[in-house]
Design an enzyme around this catalytic site. Structure first.
Site, PDB file in Angstrom:
ATOM      1  N   GLN A  54      44.563  35.769  41.301  1.00 23.59           N
ATOM      2  CA  GLN A  54      44.223  36.918  42.143  1.00 23.59           C
ATOM      3  C   GLN A  54      44.434  38.233  41.377  1.00 23.59           C
ATOM      4  OE1 GLN A  54      42.798  36.669  45.119  1.00 23.59           O
ATOM      5  NE2 GLN A  54      42.790  38.842  45.587  1.00 23.59           N
ATOM      6  N   ASP A  81      35.883  31.591  40.086  1.00 23.67           N
ATOM      7  CA  ASP A  81      35.617  33.008  40.387  1.00 23.67           C
ATOM      8  C   ASP A  81      34.386  33.496  39.628  1.00 23.67           C
ATOM      9  OD1 ASP A  81      37.115  34.542  42.180  1.00 23.67           O
ATOM     10  OD2 ASP A  81      38.842  34.683  40.838  1.00 23.67           O
ATOM     11  N   LYS A  94      42.173  32.390  51.489  1.00 22.01           N
ATOM     12  CA  LYS A  94      41.491  31.441  50.594  1.00 22.01           C
ATOM     13  C   LYS A  94      42.103  30.049  50.739  1.00 22.01           C
ATOM     14  CE  LYS A  94      40.170  35.108  47.411  1.00 22.01           C
ATOM     15  NZ  LYS A  94      40.393  35.854  46.176  1.00 22.01           N
TER      16      LYS A  94
HETATM   17  N1  GUN Z   1      40.794  40.501  44.004  1.00 12.21           N
HETATM   18  C1  GUN Z   1      39.909  40.989  44.913  1.00 12.21           C
HETATM   19  N2  GUN Z   1      38.864  40.150  45.033  1.00 12.21           N
HETATM   20  C2  GUN Z   1      39.080  39.121  44.173  1.00 12.21           C
HETATM   21  C3  GUN Z   1      38.347  37.946  43.855  1.00 12.21           C
HETATM   22  O1  GUN Z   1      37.270  37.664  44.378  1.00 12.21           O
HETATM   23  N3  GUN Z   1      38.913  37.123  42.929  1.00 12.21           N
HETATM   24  C4  GUN Z   1      40.110  37.408  42.323  1.00 12.21           C
HETATM   25  N4  GUN Z   1      40.575  36.553  41.428  1.00 12.21           N
HETATM   26  N5  GUN Z   1      40.806  38.501  42.602  1.00 12.21           N
HETATM   27  C5  GUN Z   1      40.288  39.352  43.528  1.00 12.21           C
END
Ligand code: GUN
Length: 283
Positions: free
Chosen positions: A97, A120, A53
């Site tokens: 995350q 998100d 990311k």
């Molecule tokens: N863990 C797995 N996928 C995601 C996501 O898209 N966002 C977040 N914050 N955590 C994750």
């Protein structure tokens, strides 16, 4: 029939190019879109995800900071960090995350993120906005799936869409987005007695379960669009989705591969949400 593949890598490249161009325009207004990513603990998969990311942000001209904390961080310390980022004018998107260590209440953390920075789309305010058709951040994976439909010129209006899976992150928001696009939507899940009965009538099937071979060729209407959100490993450790790709590709009209389908689109839509958050500042 042999299905055409919807190339998530190619579409991502195209959209990320658009993100970098729009980010360059914002920089002319003195704003660099900024994403803060918080990782707590040492989950190896999470470490890979957050690295990807942050790298994607840099590659598209977005500012990003990664805050990596030990698993022993307290919930109060994490909430204080989120509140500080809420108040930081250089940050337009905040991503914590998941999963978080078990002593931290993930729901409380997400609800502490300012909704206007919830890129998100996990905050209850974002989910509510989606539910009632108000502007807000759409969760990245279902948003990416909608972009994939758009990329092939497929209008869900009047079509029957079947979503397999009812998670807050994919299944439920996916159903809402398809409904907003005027599809007739059926949501199936682990307690659905006859899944094939529903999928065989579907013009669009979205598989978001997290289990291999949930959708096989005999369950698909000829010509249907099949979107595979799954990320699993086969017996040889190879990445695969929820859909039996080889079989379903013989029946469907369009299909998204794994890898190279929905996966890259999720990060792309995170960039798009962060960009849009910054763009809102200049109208
Ligand atoms: N863990 C797995 N996928 C995601 C996501 O898209 N966002 C977040 N914050 N955590 C994750």
């Amino acid at each position: 029939m042999s299905a055409r593949a919807i190339d998530g890598n190619a579409l991502s490249r195209h959209l990320r190019h658009e993100v970098s161009q729009r980010a360059a325009t914002l920089r002319e207004h003195g704003i660099t879109p900024g994403l803060a990513v918080i990782l707590v603990g040492e989950n190896p998969a999470s470490q890979v995800y957050v690295r990807n990311k942050v790298k994607a942000c840099h590659d598209s001209g977005l500012h990003s900071v990664l805050e990596h904390y030990p698993a022993a961080m307290t919930e109060a310390e994490l909430l204080a960090r989120v509140q500080a980022l809420n108040a930081d004018p250089a940050i337009h998107g905040i991503l914590v995350q998941l999963p978080l260590p078990p002593h931290i209440d993930a729901h409380r953390v997400i609800e502490t993120i300012a909704p206007h920075k919830d890129v998100d789309g996990f905050h209850v305010a974002s989910a509510g906005a989606l539910m009632v058709g108000q502007p807000g951040f759409k969760p990245c994976t279902p948003y990416g799936c909608m972009k994939m439909l758009e990329s092939i010129g497929y209008d869900p209006k009047g079509k029957h869409a079947v979503v397999i899976g009812r998670s807050n992150i994919v299944g439920k928001p996916m159903a809402m987005l398809l409904l907003q696009a005027n599809a007739t939507v059926t949501v199936c899940h682990s307690a659905t007695p006859d899944l094939a009965l529903h999928t065989r009538q579907a013009d669009i099937v979205v598989a978001a379960v997290g289990k291999r071979n949930v959708l096989t060729a005999d369950m698909v209407k000829p010509g249907a669009v099949v979107i595979d959100v799954g990320m699993n490993r086969d017996d040889h450790g190879k990445l695969c989705g929820d859909v039996d790709y080889a079989g379903v590709a013989k029946v469907a009209g369009w299909i998204t591969p794994v890898p190279g389908g929905v996966g890259p689109m999720t990060i792309t839509m995170l960039l798009m949400n962060t960009l849009e958050s910054a763009e809102r500042l200049v109208g």
